[in-house]
Motif scaffolding. Structure first.
Motif, short mmCIF file in Angstrom:
data_model
loop_
_atom_site.label_atom_id
_atom_site.label_comp_id
_atom_site.label_asym_id
_atom_site.label_seq_id
_atom_site.Cartn_x
_atom_site.Cartn_y
_atom_site.Cartn_z
N MET A 98 0.84 -1.19 0.00
CA MET A 98 0.00 0.00 0.00
C MET A 98 0.88 1.25 0.00
N THR A 99 0.59 2.18 -0.86
CA THR A 99 1.38 3.41 -0.93
C THR A 99 1.09 4.30 0.27
N GLU A 100 1.97 5.28 0.47
CA GLU A 100 1.77 6.23 1.56
C GLU A 100 0.45 6.97 1.40
N GLU A 101 0.15 7.38 0.18
CA GLU A 101 -1.09 8.12 -0.05
C GLU A 101 -2.31 7.26 0.24
N GLU A 102 -2.26 5.99 -0.12
CA GLU A 102 -3.37 5.09 0.19
C GLU A 102 -3.52 4.91 1.70
N GLN A 103 -2.39 4.83 2.41
CA GLN A 103 -2.44 4.73 3.87
C GLN A 103 -3.12 5.95 4.48
N VAL A 104 -2.77 7.12 3.97
CA VAL A 104 -3.34 8.36 4.49
C VAL A 104 -4.85 8.38 4.27
N VAL A 105 -5.28 8.06 3.06
CA VAL A 105 -6.71 8.09 2.74
C VAL A 105 -7.47 7.06 3.57
N ASP A 106 -6.91 5.86 3.71
CA ASP A 106 -7.58 4.83 4.51
C ASP A 106 -7.74 5.26 5.96
N LEU A 107 -6.66 5.79 6.54
CA LEU A 107 -6.72 6.21 7.93
C LEU A 107 -7.69 7.37 8.12
N LEU A 108 -7.61 8.37 7.26
CA LEU A 108 -8.49 9.52 7.37
C LEU A 108 -9.95 9.12 7.17
N SER A 109 -10.20 8.28 6.18
CA SER A 109 -11.58 7.83 5.93
C SER A 109 -12.16 7.12 7.14
N ALA A 110 -11.35 6.22 7.73
CA ALA A 110 -11.82 5.49 8.91
C ALA A 110 -12.11 6.44 10.07
N MET A 111 -11.28 7.47 10.22
CA MET A 111 -11.50 8.46 11.28
C MET A 111 -12.81 9.21 11.07
N ASP A 156 -21.23 20.17 4.11
CA ASP A 156 -20.33 19.73 3.04
C ASP A 156 -18.87 20.09 3.32
N GLU A 157 -18.49 20.01 4.58
CA GLU A 157 -17.08 20.17 4.94
C GLU A 157 -16.24 19.16 4.16
N TYR A 158 -15.09 19.62 3.70
CA TYR A 158 -14.22 18.73 2.93
C TYR A 158 -12.76 19.12 3.12
N VAL A 159 -11.87 18.24 2.70
CA VAL A 159 -10.45 18.54 2.63
C VAL A 159 -9.93 18.05 1.29
N THR A 160 -9.02 18.80 0.71
CA THR A 160 -8.38 18.38 -0.52
C THR A 160 -7.29 17.37 -0.19
N LEU A 161 -7.32 16.22 -0.83
CA LEU A 161 -6.38 15.16 -0.48
C LEU A 161 -4.93 15.57 -0.73
N LYS A 162 -4.69 16.35 -1.77
CA LYS A 162 -3.31 16.81 -2.02
C LYS A 162 -2.80 17.62 -0.83
N ASP A 163 -3.68 18.41 -0.24
CA ASP A 163 -3.30 19.19 0.94
C ASP A 163 -2.86 18.27 2.08
N VAL A 164 -3.57 17.16 2.23
CA VAL A 164 -3.21 16.20 3.28
C VAL A 164 -1.88 15.53 2.96
N PHE A 165 -1.70 15.12 1.71
CA PHE A 165 -0.45 14.48 1.32
C PHE A 165 0.75 15.42 1.51
N ASP A 166 0.56 16.69 1.14
CA ASP A 166 1.63 17.67 1.33
C ASP A 166 1.95 17.86 2.81
N SER A 167 0.93 17.82 3.64
CA SER A 167 1.13 18.02 5.08
C SER A 167 1.93 16.88 5.69
N VAL A 168 1.73 15.66 5.20
CA VAL A 168 2.53 14.53 5.69
C VAL A 168 4.01 14.82 5.44
N LYS A 169 4.34 15.31 4.25
CA LYS A 169 5.74 15.63 3.93
C LYS A 169 6.28 16.73 4.83
N VAL A 170 5.47 17.77 5.05
CA VAL A 170 5.92 18.88 5.89
C VAL A 170 6.11 18.41 7.33
N PHE A 171 5.14 17.66 7.85
CA PHE A 171 5.25 17.17 9.22
C PHE A 171 6.48 16.27 9.39
#
Length: 379
Positions: free
Chosen positions: A1-14, A357-372
């Motif tokens: 599983m790629t890092e991006e898939e991990q992020v989406v799976d974890l966030l979706s479950a949350m 209709d709160e939302y987040v852009t997934l690219k924003d989340v992926f970029d934040s993983v790199k920054v963190f």
């Protein structure tokens, strides 16, 4: 599983967990499951601190246990009520993904920031660090910062030299936030027929007297301009009184909200409110003031080391440095803030917090993983 898939799976479950001032323990379970290999290997130390049944704060640490420098990372697991679910384009706890966006209550505020921090934390756990990192996933932030208050009282913020709060920032890197006071003023009067007001005492008239006195008393404080946090604000947001049109109201109340700064602080505003509660009121009316919730302002230097580290990490991730700003709203930051603490409030997300209709852009989340991850490695 790629890092991006991990992020989406974890966030979706949350997001699928309706943690509206409840069920944060289930979010903590998800995080622990995601980090299970590192926990088992001893790379991550774990504590769960119970706030209430089913509501646990989760504290995770990595790095050198004897370090002099400790970076705290904060994210809350609760969300606000979704409101009328029929107005949502997609069910608020479905974590629906479409056109590069994940929709749901808490998607922006702030499960995306927490998920990104957890993924970066997992990666950093495999590196040799000469500092320590303490990740705190808290309960009840949206109500009264319940979990952060509990952790702070227990000393979890004492050793921190820096604090990164992963709240949504719309690409800003905030170094400060205003404080808050919520208060209730109750007027006690005497009921009577409206044709004979001389036999009663009108509680609502007491509210009017207090409101005028309070707005006058706090006006000089609102006029002060803090060099970092700007002007304090004071609003009366709720007023309630009376039962029937032909009856003098025997009780009434109003509730006010104040956002404070470092130079127009909580103590000054509370003193002004107490003075206003002594104002002259109609005969037979009595006023009582309750200070319901208080949280101080937190203001670090706009160029503190952590702010600069986040900006540099953004550049290395191919992003702009991010504008340094301040928060008019509150986070958990003030509970852990102390003199000399480096502070950065930064995370993925946008202005749809608390909205339908709160939302987040997934690219924003992926970029934040790199920054963190960059910040965790280089703190």
């Amino acid at each position: 599983m790629t890092e991006e898939e991990q992020v989406v799976d974890l966030l979706s479950a949350m997001v699928k967990i309706p943690s509206v001032a409840a069920k944060e323990g289930q979010v903590a379970d998800l995080i622990e499951t995601f980090l299970a290999p590192e926990l088992k290997a001893g790379l991550i130390k774990r504590e769960r601190i119970s706030y209430a049944p089913g509501r646990d704060n989760l504290v995770l640490t990595i790095g050198n246990p004897n370090a002099q420098r400790w970076l705290g990372v904060d994210g809350h697991m609760d969300v606000v009520d979704p409101g009328n679910v029929n107005k949502w384009q997609f069910p608020p706890f479905s974590a629906h993904v479409e056109d590069g966006k994940l929709y749901g209550r808490g998607a922006t505020d702030m499960k995306s920031g927490l998920a990104a921090a957890v993924v970066a934390f997992k990666q950093a756990a495999h590196e040799k660090l000469d500092h320590g990192i303490q990740l705190m996933a808290t309960v009840g932030e949206e109500v009264d910062n319940d979990g952060a208050r509990q952790l702070s009282a227990a000393g979890y913020g004492d050793r921190l030299t820096g604090l990164l709060v992963a709240e949504p920032g719309n690409s800003n890197v905030d170094a400060a936030e205003r404080g808050i006071i919520d208060y209730t003023l109750t007027a006690h009067g005497k009921a009577a027929h409206s044709s004979r007001p001389d036999l009663g005492a009108n509680a609502i008239h007491g509210l009017f007297a207090f409101a005028n006195a309070a707005l006058t008393a706090t006006a000089p404080l609102q006029a002060k301009e803090d060099p970092i946090l700007g002007h304090a604000t004071h609003n009366i947001d709720i007023i309630h009184g009376g039962n029937q049109i032909n009856s003098i109201p025997e009780s009434a109340y109003l509730r006010g909200n104040i956002r404070t700064t470092m130079i127009a602080d909580n103590d000054a505003f509370i003193a002004a409110l107490k003075q206003a509660a002594k104002t002259t009121v109609p005969k037979g009316v009595r006023l009582s003031l309750s200070i319901d919730s208080v949280l101080g302002a937190a203001a670090a230097s706009p160029d503190n080391d952590l702010i600069q580290l986040v900006q540099t990490a953004r550049q290395r991730a191919g992003l702009n440095r991010g504008q340094v700003a301040y928060r008019t709203g509150i986070t958990d930051a003030a509970l852990f803030y102390h003199d000399g603490l480096d502070l950065a409030i930064y995370g993925p997300g946008n202005e749809t917090s608390h909205e339908t209709d709160e939302y987040v852009t997934l690219k924003d989340v992926f970029d934040s993983v790199k920054v963190f991850k960059d910040v965790f490695m280089n703190y």
